[in-house]
Write a protein that holds these residues in place. Structure first.
Motif, short mmCIF file in Angstrom:
data_model
loop_
_atom_site.label_atom_id
_atom_site.label_comp_id
_atom_site.label_asym_id
_atom_site.label_seq_id
_atom_site.Cartn_x
_atom_site.Cartn_y
_atom_site.Cartn_z
N ALA A 1 11.30 -0.34 6.43
CA ALA A 1 11.99 0.90 6.04
C ALA A 1 13.33 0.65 5.31
CB ALA A 1 12.18 1.81 7.26
N PRO A 2 14.23 -0.21 5.85
CA PRO A 2 15.50 -0.40 5.12
C PRO A 2 15.28 -1.00 3.73
CG PRO A 2 15.58 -1.47 7.29
CD PRO A 2 14.18 -1.00 7.09
N MET A 3 14.29 -1.91 3.64
CA MET A 3 14.03 -2.54 2.34
C MET A 3 13.49 -1.54 1.34
SD MET A 3 12.19 -6.09 3.15
CE MET A 3 11.45 -5.61 4.67
N SER A 4 12.56 -0.69 1.80
CA SER A 4 11.97 0.23 0.82
C SER A 4 12.96 1.31 0.40
CB SER A 4 10.65 0.83 1.30
OG SER A 4 10.63 0.95 2.65
N ARG A 5 13.82 1.73 1.34
CA ARG A 5 14.87 2.71 0.95
C ARG A 5 15.76 2.08 -0.13
NH1 ARG A 5 15.16 4.50 6.91
NH2 ARG A 5 14.33 6.60 6.77
N LEU A 6 16.11 0.81 0.09
CA LEU A 6 16.98 0.12 -0.87
C LEU A 6 16.32 0.04 -2.25
CD1 LEU A 6 19.56 -1.99 -1.06
CD2 LEU A 6 17.70 -3.63 -1.18
N VAL A 7 15.08 -0.43 -2.29
CA VAL A 7 14.46 -0.69 -3.59
C VAL A 7 14.12 0.61 -4.31
CG1 VAL A 7 11.99 -0.89 -3.04
CG2 VAL A 7 12.98 -2.41 -4.72
N LEU A 8 13.74 1.64 -3.55
CA LEU A 8 13.43 2.92 -4.20
C LEU A 8 14.71 3.57 -4.73
CD1 LEU A 8 10.75 4.15 -1.65
CD2 LEU A 8 10.33 3.75 -4.09
N THR B 1 0.82 -1.21 0.00
CA THR B 1 0.00 0.00 0.00
C THR B 1 0.85 1.27 0.00
OG1 THR B 1 -0.14 -0.18 2.39
CG2 THR B 1 -1.95 -1.10 1.14
N THR B 2 2.15 1.12 0.14
CA THR B 2 3.00 2.30 0.32
C THR B 2 4.04 2.48 -0.80
OG1 THR B 2 4.41 0.90 1.67
CG2 THR B 2 2.82 2.28 2.84
N THR B 3 4.87 1.45 -0.98
CA THR B 3 6.05 1.57 -1.86
C THR B 3 5.69 2.01 -3.29
OG1 THR B 3 6.70 -0.38 -0.59
CG2 THR B 3 8.28 0.47 -2.17
N PRO B 4 4.66 1.40 -3.93
CA PRO B 4 4.36 1.82 -5.31
C PRO B 4 3.98 3.29 -5.40
CG PRO B 4 3.01 -0.07 -4.67
CD PRO B 4 3.73 0.38 -3.45
N ASN B 5 3.28 3.77 -4.36
CA ASN B 5 2.80 5.15 -4.41
C ASN B 5 3.93 6.15 -4.18
OD1 ASN B 5 0.15 4.24 -4.86
ND2 ASN B 5 0.03 3.68 -2.70
N VAL B 6 4.90 5.77 -3.35
CA VAL B 6 6.08 6.63 -3.20
C VAL B 6 6.82 6.70 -4.54
CG1 VAL B 6 8.32 6.94 -2.07
CG2 VAL B 6 6.34 6.22 -0.72
N ALA B 7 6.96 5.55 -5.20
CA ALA B 7 7.67 5.52 -6.49
C ALA B 7 6.97 6.43 -7.50
CB ALA B 7 7.73 4.08 -7.01
N SER B 8 5.65 6.32 -7.61
CA SER B 8 4.93 7.10 -8.63
C SER B 8 4.90 8.59 -8.28
CB SER B 8 3.50 6.59 -8.77
OG SER B 8 3.52 5.26 -9.21
N VAL C 1 14.91 9.85 -2.23
CA VAL C 1 14.03 8.82 -1.64
C VAL C 1 13.40 9.37 -0.35
CG1 VAL C 1 14.01 6.55 -0.54
CG2 VAL C 1 15.20 6.88 -2.71
N GLU C 2 14.20 9.99 0.52
CA GLU C 2 13.64 10.51 1.78
C GLU C 2 12.60 11.59 1.50
OE1 GLU C 2 14.03 9.11 4.75
OE2 GLU C 2 15.32 7.77 3.62
N GLU C 3 12.93 12.48 0.55
CA GLU C 3 11.98 13.55 0.25
C GLU C 3 10.73 12.99 -0.43
OE1 GLU C 3 11.67 16.26 1.43
OE2 GLU C 3 11.04 17.84 0.07
N GLY C 4 10.94 11.94 -1.24
CA GLY C 4 9.79 11.29 -1.90
C GLY C 4 8.84 10.70 -0.87
N ILE C 5 9.39 10.15 0.21
CA ILE C 5 8.55 9.55 1.26
C ILE C 5 7.82 10.67 2.02
CG2 ILE C 5 8.57 8.17 3.39
CD1 ILE C 5 11.07 6.72 2.11
N ARG C 6 8.56 11.73 2.36
CA ARG C 6 7.91 12.86 3.05
C ARG C 6 6.81 13.44 2.17
NH1 ARG C 6 7.63 18.52 3.44
NH2 ARG C 6 8.72 18.77 1.46
N TRP C 7 7.12 13.66 0.90
CA TRP C 7 6.22 14.32 -0.04
C TRP C 7 4.96 13.48 -0.24
CZ3 TRP C 7 6.24 19.06 -1.71
CH2 TRP C 7 5.61 19.41 -2.90
N THR C 8 5.15 12.17 -0.40
CA THR C 8 4.01 11.29 -0.68
C THR C 8 3.21 11.03 0.59
OG1 THR C 8 5.40 10.17 -2.33
CG2 THR C 8 3.34 9.08 -1.71
N SER C 9 3.88 10.80 1.70
CA SER C 9 3.22 10.36 2.94
C SER C 9 2.10 9.37 2.57
CB SER C 9 2.63 11.56 3.69
OG SER C 9 3.62 12.47 4.01
N PRO C 10 2.48 8.17 2.09
CA PRO C 10 1.44 7.30 1.51
C PRO C 10 0.33 6.91 2.49
CG PRO C 10 3.53 6.13 1.72
CD PRO C 10 3.82 7.56 2.00
#
Ligand code: HEM
Length: 304
Positions: free
Chosen positions: A256-263, A147-154, A180-189
């Motif tokens: 968190a470590p996994m999603s930072r890595l993949v993004l 529910t989170t990672t795809p939306n941060v990517a897009s 990646v950090e700013e993408g997560i802040r910006w999206t706040s999925p």
């Protein structure tokens, strides 16, 4: 948990990178629906860590979406919201029941095998987890990822499309980490997280009583002017970037470590191959007051 810690994530990273490269293959044709493509991104992680065979990936991503956004036409599995919810949960639990059964007979190094092998410290009796607890852990993991990672990517790619001047900066690893950090802040999925107060508390001039339901608006906290300079600007150099995108406290995101890595890998592979992306059609947002999702984002990849 050691199975998801930094060292294990690093060890599994070559396999994950191969999957990311494979996932991005459709961009080579020029036009692609990035929102739809990214549905598979969390399965690249969860599939690897949970040992889920690839043939289940697309279905699991669809069911997970239906669990959190049953009103969205993209995830309608039944004739009503209630039926979609029932079917999505039924399919997810049936699928994991099958996988748990398989792993009991064929243990591996995956998360399901680890869950089967651990004892329940909460009961204090050192018993193995029962199947129900294992299934609930699998459910939580798969929903957390999908529910989170795809939306941060897009949303991050969208922010870059809107600010093309940032793209050339992303050849640098540190800049990608900032992205990646700013993408997560910006999206706040996850727009909000809900808790029930266990004791009376006071925030500013608001009193919260024990037993009250409280919605913490993550998206709002991540644009708090008291914490972030110029919070409505997408700034990949923001430092520090103390966002609450992964939550906080005992339920801080285990992925968190996994999603930072993949993004990070995703944007490395994208910037390595392409000079820019352009929007080619309307954005379709997810019908949800909880998840800040993009169901559809048609884009064109411009080769370097
Ligand atoms: C950028 C991507 C991600 C974001 C923004 C994110 C965000 C969050 C947030 C806000 C929470 C806290 C929920 C709460 O306090 O109620 C959380 C928990 C959780 N996340 Fe993530 N998540 C991401 C990726 C992932 C991935 C990839 C996985 C698994 C592979 C995952 C698994 C989980 C799990 C299992 C929890 C529950 C932890 C617990 O209750 O102790 N997440 N995540």
């Amino acid at each position: 948990m050691r199975t998801l810690g930094h060292a294990v994530v690093q060890r599994r990273s070559p396999a994950i990178r191969d999957r990311v490269v494979e996932l991005l293959r459709p961009c080579e044709s020029g036009e692609v629906d990035f929102g739809h493509l990214m549905r598979r991104l969390p399965m690249v992680l969860a599939g690897e860590f949970m040992g889920i065979p690839e043939r289940y990936w697309d279905d699991i991503a669809l069911w997970a979406g239906a669990c959190v956004a049953p009103d969205d036409p993209a995830y309608a599995l039944g004739n009503s919201t209630a039926q979609t919810l029932r079917l999505a949960h039924h399919h997810i639990f049936a699928c994991f029941r099958e996988l748990v059964r398989y792993r009991r007979a064929n243990p591996g190094e995956d998360l399901i095998s680890v869950l089967i092998g651990i004892t329940d410290s909460m009961s204090g009796r050192g018993k193995p987890l029962d199947d129900w607890r294992i299934l609930l852990n699998c459910y939580s993991f798969i929903l957390g990822a999908n529910t989170t990672t795809p939306n941060v990517a897009s949303h991050t790619l969208l922010a870059l499309i809107q600010r093309p001047e940032l793209w050339p900066l992303l050849d640098d690893e540190q800049a990608r980490a900032g992205l990646v950090e700013e993408g997560i802040r910006w999206t706040s999925p996850t727009h909000h997280l809900v808790r029930r107060a266990t004791a009376d508390a006071r925030f500013g001039d608001v009193t919260i009583r024990a037993g009250d339901w409280v919605a913490a608006w993550v998206a709002s906290a991540n644009r708090d002017e008291a914490v972030f300079d110029d919070p409505f600007t997408f700034d990949i150099r923001r430092s520090p970037n103390r966002h609450l995108g992964f939550g906080g406290g005992p339920h801080y995101c285990i992925g968190a470590p996994m999603s930072r890595l993949v993004l990070g890998m995703l944007f490395e592979e994208l910037t390595r191959r392409y000079a820019a992306f352009e929007l080619t059609g309307p954005l379709v947002h997810l019908h949800s007051n909880w998840i800040n999702g993009l169901v559809s984002m048609p884009v064109k990849a411009i080769a370097r």
